[in-house]
Design an enzyme around this catalytic site. Structure first.
Site, mmCIF file in Angstrom:
data_model
loop_
_atom_site.group_PDB
_atom_site.id
_atom_site.type_symbol
_atom_site.label_atom_id
_atom_site.label_comp_id
_atom_site.label_asym_id
_atom_site.label_seq_id
_atom_site.Cartn_x
_atom_site.Cartn_y
_atom_site.Cartn_z
ATOM 1 N N SER A 29 44.092 39.683 -5.479
ATOM 2 C CA SER A 29 44.807 38.712 -6.313
ATOM 3 C C SER A 29 44.885 39.194 -7.768
ATOM 4 C CB SER A 29 44.086 37.366 -6.252
ATOM 5 O OG SER A 29 44.731 36.445 -7.101
ATOM 6 N N ASN A 77 40.313 42.763 -18.551
ATOM 7 C CA ASN A 77 41.506 41.915 -18.647
ATOM 8 C C ASN A 77 41.134 40.509 -19.074
ATOM 9 O OD1 ASN A 77 42.175 39.577 -16.557
ATOM 10 N ND2 ASN A 77 40.819 41.042 -15.545
ATOM 11 N N GLY A 80 44.282 35.279 -18.196
ATOM 12 C CA GLY A 80 44.169 33.846 -18.418
ATOM 13 C C GLY A 80 44.981 33.010 -17.459
ATOM 14 N N ASN A 136 40.150 30.512 -5.893
ATOM 15 C CA ASN A 136 39.553 31.281 -6.989
ATOM 16 C C ASN A 136 38.586 30.377 -7.752
ATOM 17 O OD1 ASN A 136 38.854 32.939 -9.051
ATOM 18 N ND2 ASN A 136 40.947 33.432 -9.686
ATOM 19 N N CYS A 139 37.242 32.839 -11.973
ATOM 20 C CA CYS A 139 37.957 33.519 -13.054
ATOM 21 C C CYS A 139 37.104 33.482 -14.319
ATOM 22 C CB CYS A 139 39.313 32.879 -13.338
ATOM 23 S SG CYS A 139 40.093 33.679 -14.767
ATOM 24 N N LYS A 174 36.671 32.835 -3.378
ATOM 25 C CA LYS A 174 36.466 34.047 -4.185
ATOM 26 C C LYS A 174 35.351 33.786 -5.191
ATOM 27 C CE LYS A 174 38.614 37.899 -6.461
ATOM 28 N NZ LYS A 174 39.875 38.573 -6.747
ATOM 29 N N ASN A 201 34.875 38.805 -7.835
ATOM 30 C CA ASN A 201 35.792 38.775 -8.984
ATOM 31 C C ASN A 201 35.252 39.753 -10.047
ATOM 32 O OD1 ASN A 201 37.763 37.901 -10.907
ATOM 33 N ND2 ASN A 201 37.826 35.921 -9.880
ATOM 34 N N THR A 202 35.900 39.789 -11.178
ATOM 35 C CA THR A 202 35.531 40.767 -12.207
ATOM 36 C C THR A 202 34.183 40.436 -12.858
ATOM 37 O OG1 THR A 202 36.899 39.471 -13.700
ATOM 38 C CG2 THR A 202 37.890 41.437 -12.753
ATOM 39 N N GLY A 254 36.823 47.815 -7.239
ATOM 40 C CA GLY A 254 36.809 49.260 -7.471
ATOM 41 C C GLY A 254 37.174 50.119 -6.287
HETATM 42 O O1 RRO Z 1 44.094 35.734 -14.888
HETATM 43 C C1 RRO Z 1 42.990 36.242 -15.202
HETATM 44 O O2 RRO Z 1 42.664 36.399 -16.374
HETATM 45 C C2 RRO Z 1 42.005 36.623 -14.206
HETATM 46 C C3 RRO Z 1 41.725 35.936 -13.047
HETATM 47 BR BR1 RRO Z 1 42.706 34.474 -12.520
HETATM 48 C C4 RRO Z 1 40.640 36.314 -12.213
HETATM 49 O O3 RRO Z 1 40.322 35.712 -11.179
HETATM 50 N N1 RRO Z 1 39.933 37.388 -12.594
HETATM 51 C C5 RRO Z 1 40.202 38.082 -13.711
HETATM 52 O O4 RRO Z 1 39.513 39.059 -14.014
HETATM 53 N N2 RRO Z 1 41.256 37.692 -14.505
#
Ligand code: RRO
Length: 313
Positions: A29, A77, A80, A136, A139, A174, A201-202, A254
């Site tokens: 995603s 990133n 948002g 999600n 985030c 997630k 997620n990140t 990754g």
């Molecule tokens: O849009 C984002 O900033 C974002 C989302 Br939704 C997410 O789930 N994970 C991410 O690193 N950025």
């Protein structure tokens, strides 16, 4: 000169809970747009699924620029959650995506349990190309990363239960690597009806420009992705698969080569998502899929799904 045909793996399909996917590799995603953006590079119908960028019940503008910045072995990133909202997406993006023959997983987000319910309700009667919802909960770029649903087992479970009821579709949760409660959160979402956990997620990060003394991203902090986080993702997949062997895991973080996908599956993933690698090479997801399948052929693995959790030691 004669060309030898690439030998195909006997059974490329994998199961994520009750859902049979035609292959083990899908987009992650947020890295493949909202619709058929990658279709000019990749036959999307060969993928396990296309997971679209997270959508909410209403349109959302996202964060101020800059939204992305390079990081060692990855990127940061803070997009948002920009998106058109579920209803506009159904009208403007889903038909073209469904026409590619892709299986579609819709990622949804919200600020409250009620927001998630509304987004899930808006999926009612969707094109049958939509095979699952990815909720999600993780985030890092909403409200400065202070209120992640995925950091609280009870709230994460409540969201999943609502979406299961409202959508009538298989629900993948997630989750976040940024919590010591990951295993408890995975248990909670499983007990409230999640068909799978998507991990991870990140990772929350921050980069500062020494010249300006300001964060490099418009919103301040952001989420780190790419090869830099792969060992974190593999660890999380292994930890959750070991603690909850009946909860299917979709591994993400990754993955850039077929061997990376093999590693993720050995750790316990039933399927794998490719994200950041697609920014450098829009064909990356297919390259990973072909790499995984040819690895299986070379190593005498006839069923891709048999790699899941087959790590030794
Ligand atoms: O849009 C984002 O900033 C974002 C989302 Br939704 C997410 O789930 N994970 C991410 O690193 N950025």
């Amino acid at each position: 000169m004669r060309f030898r045909r690439r030998r195909a793996v006997e059974d490329p399909t994998v199961r994520v809970g009750g859902l049979l996917l035609r292959s083990a590799v899908m987009t992650a995603s947020g890295t493949a747009g909202h619709g058929a953006e990658l279709a000019r590079y990749v036959d999307l119908s060969r993928l396990g699924a296309v997971v679209v960028k997270s959508l909410s019940a209403e349109p959302w503008p996202g964060n101020p620029a800059p939204r992305v910045h390079p990081a060692p072995a990855g990127m940061l990133n803070s997009v948002g959650l920009q998106g058109p909202g579920v209803r506009a997406w159904r009208r403007e993006s889903l038909p073209e995506l469904a026409a590619t023959g892709a299986s579609v997983v819709v990622s949804i987000w919200g600020r409250s349990v009620e927001d998630y319910r509304r987004a899930a309700q808006q999926l009612a009667g969707c094109d049958p190309a939509v095979v699952a919802v990815e909720v999600n909960l993780s985030c890092p770029n909403l409200d400065g990363g202070t209120h992640l649903f995925a950091h609280d087992p009870a709230v994460a479970g409540d969201v999943v239960a609502e979406v299961v009821e409202a959508s009538g579709l298989p629900v993948w949760a997630k989750l976040s690597p940024n919590t010591e409660h990951l295993v408890a959160v995975a248990g909670a979402v499983a007990s409230r009806g999640a068909s799978a956990a998507t991990l991870v997620n990140t990772v929350m990060g921050l980069s500062i420009d020494p010249a300006t003394r300001r964060p490099v991203l418009g919103a301040g902090a952001g989420g780190l992705s790419g090869p830099a986080i792969r060992p974190i993702a593999v660890r999380a997949v292994h930890q959750v698969h070991t603690a909850h062997p009946d909860l299917p895991v979709v591994g993400v973080g990754g993955v850039a080569t077929g061997e990376d996908a093999v590693e993720m599956m050995l750790a316990g993933a039933s399927a794998v998502q490719v994200g950041t690698a697609s920014f450098a090479d829009p064909r990356a997801v297919l390259r990973v899929l072909e790499g995984l399948e040819s690895w299986c052929v070379r190593h005498g693995v006839s069923r891709v799904g048999s790699l899941t959790g087959a790590m030794l030691g």
